[in-house]
Design an enzyme around this catalytic site. Structure first.
Site, PDB file in Angstrom:
ATOM      1  N   SER A 145       0.805  -1.229   0.000  1.00 24.80           N
ATOM      2  CA  SER A 145       0.000   0.000   0.000  1.00 24.80           C
ATOM      3  C   SER A 145       0.833   1.271   0.000  1.00 24.80           C
ATOM      4  O   SER A 145       0.343   2.328  -0.387  1.00 24.80           O
ATOM      5  CB  SER A 145      -0.938   0.008   1.218  1.00 24.80           C
ATOM      6  N   ILE A 169      16.137   4.282   2.903  1.00 21.55           N
ATOM      7  CA  ILE A 169      15.233   4.611   1.799  1.00 21.55           C
ATOM      8  C   ILE A 169      14.157   5.594   2.296  1.00 21.55           C
ATOM      9  O   ILE A 169      13.598   5.405   3.384  1.00 21.55           O
ATOM     10  CB  ILE A 169      14.546   3.327   1.259  1.00 21.55           C
ATOM     11  N   TYR A 171      14.385  -5.233  15.383  1.00 19.77           N
ATOM     12  CA  TYR A 171      14.349  -5.128  13.909  1.00 19.77           C
ATOM     13  C   TYR A 171      15.543  -5.865  13.287  1.00 19.77           C
ATOM     14  O   TYR A 171      15.392  -6.602  12.303  1.00 19.77           O
ATOM     15  CB  TYR A 171      14.359  -3.641  13.542  1.00 19.77           C
ATOM     16  N   VAL A 222       0.041 -10.271   7.919  1.00 15.35           N
ATOM     17  CA  VAL A 222       0.913 -11.381   7.517  1.00 15.35           C
ATOM     18  C   VAL A 222       1.350 -12.250   8.695  1.00 15.35           C
ATOM     19  O   VAL A 222       1.869 -13.353   8.490  1.00 15.35           O
ATOM     20  CB  VAL A 222       2.164 -10.879   6.750  1.00 15.35           C
TER      21      VAL A 222
HETATM   22  P1  NDP Z   1       6.340   1.558   5.206  1.00 17.73           P
HETATM   23  O1  NDP Z   1       6.230   1.761   6.688  1.00 17.73           O
HETATM   24  O2  NDP Z   1       6.354   2.739   4.317  1.00 17.73           O
HETATM   25  O3  NDP Z   1       5.168   0.558   4.706  1.00 17.73           O
HETATM   26  C1  NDP Z   1       4.951  -0.637   5.411  1.00 17.73           C
HETATM   27  C2  NDP Z   1       3.984  -1.490   4.634  1.00 17.73           C
HETATM   28  O4  NDP Z   1       3.810  -2.733   5.329  1.00 17.73           O
HETATM   29  C3  NDP Z   1       2.593  -0.884   4.512  1.00 17.73           C
HETATM   30  O5  NDP Z   1       2.071  -1.272   3.265  1.00 17.73           O
HETATM   31  C4  NDP Z   1       1.831  -1.547   5.640  1.00 17.73           C
HETATM   32  O6  NDP Z   1       0.423  -1.576   5.424  1.00 17.73           O
HETATM   33  C5  NDP Z   1       2.425  -2.937   5.594  1.00 17.73           C
HETATM   34  N1  NDP Z   1       2.306  -3.711   6.833  1.00 17.73           N
HETATM   35  C6  NDP Z   1       2.780  -3.402   8.060  1.00 17.73           C
HETATM   36  N2  NDP Z   1       2.487  -4.372   8.938  1.00 17.73           N
HETATM   37  C7  NDP Z   1       1.811  -5.323   8.239  1.00 17.73           C
HETATM   38  C8  NDP Z   1       1.231  -6.569   8.584  1.00 17.73           C
HETATM   39  N3  NDP Z   1       1.277  -7.063   9.848  1.00 17.73           N
HETATM   40  N4  NDP Z   1       0.602  -7.288   7.624  1.00 17.73           N
HETATM   41  C9  NDP Z   1       0.541  -6.804   6.356  1.00 17.73           C
HETATM   42  N5  NDP Z   1       1.079  -5.644   5.970  1.00 17.73           N
HETATM   43  C10 NDP Z   1       1.703  -4.909   6.903  1.00 17.73           C
HETATM   44  O7  NDP Z   1       7.671   0.664   5.011  1.00 17.73           O
HETATM   45  P2  NDP Z   1       8.846   0.766   3.911  1.00 17.73           P
HETATM   46  O8  NDP Z   1       8.272   0.890   2.570  1.00 17.73           O
HETATM   47  O9  NDP Z   1       9.830   1.760   4.387  1.00 17.73           O
HETATM   48  O10 NDP Z   1       9.545  -0.666   4.096  1.00 17.73           O
HETATM   49  C11 NDP Z   1       9.174  -1.793   3.321  1.00 17.73           C
HETATM   50  C12 NDP Z   1      10.090  -2.953   3.696  1.00 17.73           C
HETATM   51  O11 NDP Z   1      11.446  -2.593   3.457  1.00 17.73           O
HETATM   52  C13 NDP Z   1      10.010  -3.343   5.175  1.00 17.73           C
HETATM   53  O12 NDP Z   1      10.153  -4.736   5.301  1.00 17.73           O
HETATM   54  C14 NDP Z   1      11.196  -2.638   5.774  1.00 17.73           C
HETATM   55  O13 NDP Z   1      11.644  -3.257   6.953  1.00 17.73           O
HETATM   56  C15 NDP Z   1      12.203  -2.777   4.643  1.00 17.73           C
HETATM   57  N6  NDP Z   1      13.268  -1.800   4.697  1.00 17.73           N
HETATM   58  C16 NDP Z   1      12.997  -0.442   4.643  1.00 17.73           C
HETATM   59  C17 NDP Z   1      14.023   0.477   4.708  1.00 17.73           C
HETATM   60  C18 NDP Z   1      13.798   1.946   4.642  1.00 17.73           C
HETATM   61  O14 NDP Z   1      14.785   2.698   4.780  1.00 17.73           O
HETATM   62  N7  NDP Z   1      12.596   2.429   4.430  1.00 17.73           N
HETATM   63  C19 NDP Z   1      15.423   0.041   4.848  1.00 17.73           C
HETATM   64  C20 NDP Z   1      15.595  -1.386   4.891  1.00 17.73           C
HETATM   65  C21 NDP Z   1      14.547  -2.258   4.809  1.00 17.73           C
HETATM   66  P3  NDP Z   1      -0.526  -0.307   5.809  1.00 17.73           P
HETATM   67  O15 NDP Z   1      -0.242   0.744   4.761  1.00 17.73           O
HETATM   68  O16 NDP Z   1      -1.916  -0.832   5.717  1.00 17.73           O
HETATM   69  O17 NDP Z   1      -0.131   0.142   7.179  1.00 17.73           O
END
Ligand code: NDP
Length: 247
Positions: free
Chosen positions: A14, A188, A155, A64
């Site tokens: 999303s 990111i 984390y 999830v």
């Molecule tokens: P965001 O916080 O922007 O988005 C998180 C997403 O995960 C949303 O779509 C959210 O849904 C969904 N989500 C959270 N919990 C659940 C759950 N229990 N079940 C289903 N969906 C869930 O995260 P990022 O885009 O920044 O990160 C994406 C991935 O990349 C993550 O795994 C993060 O750990 C990893 N990552 C990110 C980094 C960064 O710098 N941003 C660096 C390294 C890794 P909803 O919108 O409904 O809340």
């Protein structure tokens, strides 16, 4: 990348990196099934973005960390599109704090979503992909899982665990035409990092050789490669997308 005729399930599609991954796969012609935790409007925006790129897309609410909900997600994907070729385990959360202050609930919440959620989704698609003799699983780890980070014991444990699971499942499924790889993003620009104090961001910059933050699209391109036919002989790998942070 050409994903015509392929169906991809992207968790956490999303917002942020997940949305960029959905769009990149849609651009290549994939049918996209994305799940989200609670933000239905944001998920619908991703669906619209994928449709604008000419792809079919479906959003499903799914925690999830809940096996029954994960099964319902995968069932919905198969019902709609007949198969699952690509799984991207992107859903993730943070609950940061120094270990002395970290509540047990904060540890559990991060492990449940990031580590157990990845396990449950991989388990749910493994049989489908083995039967197809084709599959691409890409898991989101993190530079923090490779290097550690103060204030992120929970984390880091979850993301290091993702690396171990990736390599283990890669060995289990290698002979069946199913690859399992991970991407380890650095810093990111998404909602997740927007919440960080400016001082922490400033302190991070000198540790990035490229001296810029990454964009969700930077990660999406790497995920798309590992999800493609072109990556057929790549499995069990962790690709850092971090401007050189984890060298
Ligand atoms: P965001 O916080 O922007 O988005 C998180 C997403 O995960 C949303 O779509 C959210 O849904 C969904 N989500 C959270 N919990 C659940 C759950 N229990 N079940 C289903 N969906 C869930 O995260 P990022 O885009 O920044 O990160 C994406 C991935 O990349 C993550 O795994 C993060 O750990 C990893 N990552 C990110 C980094 C960064 O710098 N941003 C660096 C390294 C890794 P909803 O919108 O409904 O809340």
């Amino acid at each position: 990348m050409n994903f015509a005729g392929k169906t991809a399930v992207v968790t956490g599609g999303s917002r942020g990196i997940g949305r960029a991954i959905c769009e990149e796969l849609a651009r290549g012609g994939a049918n996209v099934v994305l799940c989200y935790a609670g933000r239905a409007e944001a998920a619908q925006e991703t669906v619209t973005a994928c449709e604008d790129l000419g792809a079919k897309a479906l959003a499903v609410q799914c925690n999830v960390a809940d096996e029954a909900q994960v099964k319902a997600l995968m069932d919905a994907a198969v019902k709609e599109f007949g198969r699952i070729d690509i799984l991207v385990n992107n859903a993730g959360v943070t609950r940061d704090g120094l270990v002395m202050m970290m509540k047990e609930a904060d540890f559990d919440a991060v492990i449940d979503t990031n580590l157990k959620g990845t396990f449950l989704c991989m388990k749910a698609v493994s049989r489908i992909m083995m039967k197809q003799r084709y599959g691409r699983i890409v898991n989101l780890s993190s530079v923090v899982g490779l290097r550690g980070n103060a204030g992120q014991v929970n984390y880091a444990a979850s993301k290091a665990g993702v690396v171990g699971m990736t390599k283990s499942l890669a060995k289990e499924l290698a002979s069946r035409g199913v690859t399992v790889n991970a991407v380890a993003p650095g810093f990111i620009e998404t909602d997740m990092t927007a919440a960080m104090p400016q001082a922490a961001k400033d302190a991070m910059m000198p540790t990035i050789p490229m001296q810029r933050l990454g964009a969700p699209e930077d990660v999406a391109k790497a995920v798309a490669f590992l999800a493609s036919d072109e990556a057929a002989y790549v499995t069990g790998q962790v690709l850092a997308v971090d401007g050189g942070m984890a060298m």
